[in-house]
Each structure stands twice: as C-alpha cells, then as structure tokens.
Design an enzyme around this catalytic site. Structure first.
Site, PDB file in Angstrom:
ATOM      1  N   CYS A  30      12.466  45.851  21.223  1.00 14.90           N
ATOM      2  CA  CYS A  30      11.540  46.297  22.280  1.00 14.90           C
ATOM      3  C   CYS A  30      11.035  47.713  22.058  1.00 14.90           C
ATOM      4  CB  CYS A  30      12.215  46.179  23.639  1.00 14.90           C
ATOM      5  SG  CYS A  30      13.039  44.603  23.893  1.00 14.90           S
TER       6      CYS A  30
ATOM      7  N   HIS B  26       9.312  50.633  28.567  1.00 17.38           N
ATOM      8  CA  HIS B  26       9.539  49.235  28.213  1.00 17.38           C
ATOM      9  C   HIS B  26       9.743  48.444  29.500  1.00 17.38           C
ATOM     10  CE1 HIS B  26      10.942  45.548  26.708  1.00 17.38           C
ATOM     11  NE2 HIS B  26      12.224  45.775  26.870  1.00 17.38           N
TER      12      HIS B  26
ATOM     13  N   ASN C  64       9.594  40.446  30.495  1.00 19.60           N
ATOM     14  CA  ASN C  64       9.948  41.276  29.341  1.00 19.60           C
ATOM     15  C   ASN C  64       9.382  40.622  28.083  1.00 19.60           C
ATOM     16  OD1 ASN C  64      11.156  42.527  27.170  1.00 19.60           O
ATOM     17  ND2 ASN C  64      13.221  42.520  28.030  1.00 19.60           N
TER      18      ASN C  64
END
Ligand code: UT7
Length: 311
Positions: A109, A233, A263
């Site tokens: 990520c 993030h 996500n």
C-alpha cells in the site's frame, strides 16, 4: 538541476460495486459494523490491473497533453499483477503504445509513494516524462469467506504524469521504510489469498504513518500546521484519525475516498489524491503530505509543494 512535477492525473474504477449489505449475505457481518469500524460503505471489484491502469494512464496522458512517444519510463506499483510473469507494466506499456522501460514495483500500500519518489529521482537523472501508476485488484486475492479481510478490500487504479518542468523542487522531503520483521502480519502466498492479523496491523499502521510523516516533514523543513492537504493510505478511517491526531493535523485536511473505494492498496493514495485535486482542494504553493503503510511492513511519506500545470 531538473525537477519533476505532476502535470496530469486520472483514475479508473471497475463497474461492479459491492455493498456492505451484499457482504452481509456472504459472511457474518453487517453494514452497521463495517461502517462504524472502517468507514467503508461500498467498494469496486472484479477489475484487472492492466485494464484499470491503461484506462487511468490514457486519461492522465491526455490531461498532460503527452503523446505515447514522449513517455520515458512506466512505473507500476501493484501487489496484484494480472500474471506473475510478465510484469503488468510491460502489458500496459504495449497497450498504450509506449516505447520505454517499464517495471512493476511491490511496496504494497506504500507503493505509489515509493513510485512517485523514484520517478522524481529519474527526472533529476535526466528523464523528461514518467508515467507512475498505482493499481490493485485485491478482489482477485481476497478470501470471500473471511470477514476479517473481505469487508475491507477493493479494486482501482490511479495514474499521474511526472514531468521535468518545474523551476524549483516540488518534492521537498520524503521517507521510505520497510520493517520485514513484521512481514507475517499481512501476506499472500503464491496462488492463495490475503491473510492478515487486523489488530496488529492497525497498531503498527498508526505508528508507522506517524513516523514516516514526521521524517518526511523534517527533511522538508516544514511542520504539520503548514500542511494544507494530507493524502493518507485509505485502509480504515479509524487508522487515519488516530495517525492524524498524533500528528496534530485536523481530519478535515485529509483526502478521504475509502467510503466508496475500500482499501485498494497501491491505488488508494492516487485515488484520494486525484479526488482532492479535482475538487481543487489545493492552490499553487500549498503543501501536500502523502503517507502510506502496508504489507512488508512498508511505510512511505512525501511532502509535495503543489505546482499546478499551466494549461
Ligand atoms: O492496507 C493495510 C492493510 N490493512 C489494514 O490496515 C487493516 C488494519 N486493521 C483493521 O482495519 C481492523 O483491525 C479491522 C477492520 C480488520 C477489524 O476491526 P477491529 O476494530 O480491530 O475489530 P477486532 O478484530 O478487534 O474485532 C472486534 C469484534 C470481535 O468480536 P468479539 O470478539 O468482540 O465478540 C470480532 O470477532 O468484531 C468481530 N468482527 C466482526 N464483526 C462483524 C471482526 N470482523 C467482523 C466483521 N463483522 N466483519
């Protein structure tokens, strides 16, 4: 000295939207629980990294007014390439008609920030235009029977063009880190699905984001009150709230898209960045803090002085 700046940006999300209510029919969960514990309401699934990336890249190139022959390098941050070999970057390079080097970068990520920082170094080394993409198809490596993970993940892509066109640096400070000793908290074996210790990742994520952000701001010589926009993030809104509280940055300064993206790993920061840029949340000279963490465990932060493209 050559300096890079972002001159084009775009995103792509696959058509299929998966709601929390649909997930509640697949595993023992509820819209109420997912919303309260994560901030996620819907996510897009069934995307292919090469297709989402090429679509986002094409629009970013159009916006920057850059033709395929002008791109010097393609850098794709992903943990879910369509195939193990060849790199999805090469497939995208061919579909866009680019003639340049292309490679995949796996920093989970944190990947897009790793990619952006890398692109800025190549610009300093003499390249003119670099295509940086963050893209993931987490739905292809999700265990749809595991309520601890399947409620979180989604697919998407975000692309930016970095050009050697700035009079002064736009990347003021950055920090890249990896803590491989925590690799077993979040992993995916070949041909298998993502396995995660959610609580442990949560705790480490907050600390890693704080440390990365502080290091990048220190290197940039700026303090948190000078930051106009934070692009974190998009893993869990509670992680973002905790990290920003520790950094003394109000949550109102954060770019948040996870309510409709979930996500999306390497795509998450560019999806949020593009959303904020399109909403004109920054003006020339404003400071943007990009900060991410992920499997590895990696973390990355960058302080960028916004230098808008001249149209
Ligand atoms: O990109 C980086 C990767 N990942 C992350 O950043 C994720 C980090 N972790 C998280 O976001 C959170 O830990 C989760 C969202 C995964 C879980 O939230 P949590 O607040 O840490 O929940 P928990 O694991 O502490 O579980 C609390 C309760 C438990 O029940 P009991 O023991 O209190 O009865 C769980 O069994 O919630 C239960 N639970 C659920 N209930 C309904 C766990 N998952 C679910 C679910 N629906 N999906």
């Amino acid at each position: 000295m050559s300096h890079g700046r972002i001159t084009g940006w775009a995103t792509n999300l696959p058509d299929r939207v998966l709601t929390n209510d649909e997930l509640a029919q697949m595993v023992d969960t509820s819209d109420e629980w997912i919303t309260a514990r994560t901030g996620i309401k819907t996510r897009h699934i069934d995307g292919k990294v090469t297709e989402m990336s090429a679509a986002a890249a094409l629009d970013a190139m159009k916006m920057a007014g850059v033709s395929p022959d002008q791109i010097d390098l393609l850098l794709l941050a992903t943990i879910s390439p369509d195939q193990q070999i060849p790199a999805s970057a090469s497939v995208i390079q061919d579909s866009l008609g680019l003639s340049c080097g292309a490679f995949d970068l796996n920093a989970a990520c944190s990947g897009f920030v790793y990619g952006l920082v890398t692109a800025m170094q190549f610009i300093q080394g003499g390249m003119e235009r670099i295509l940086v993409i963050g893209s993931d198809s987490l739905s292809s490596i999700t265990n749809w029977e595991d309520r601890g993970t399947c409620i979180l993940f989604g697919d998407g892509a975000g692309a930016v063009i970095v050009e050697n066109s700035a009079d002064k640096p736009s990347l003021l400070g950055w920090d890249l880190m990896s803590s491989g000793d925590a690799a077993d908290l979040l992993y995916c074996e070949h041909g298998d699905n993502i396995v995660m210790d959610g609580q442990a990742v949560f705790r480490k994520a907050v600390l890693a984001m704080e440390a990365a952000a502080i290091n990048a701001m220190d290197k940039a010589g700026v303090t948190s009150d000078q930051i106009k926009l934070v692009v974190p993030h998009q893993a869990n809104v509670r992680i973002i709230e905790s990290a920003l509280k520790r950094l003394d940055i109000p949550i109102e300064k954060a770019a948040l898209v996870l309510n409709y993206t979930g996500n999306t790993s390497a795509a998450s920061i560019p999806l949020a960045l593009v959303d904020a840029l399109n909403a004109e949340r920054v003006d020339s000279g404003d400071l943007i803090l990009l900060v991410g963490f992920g499997a590895g465990m990696t973390s990355a932060a960058a302080v960028v002085r916004w230098d808008p493209p001249t149209i």
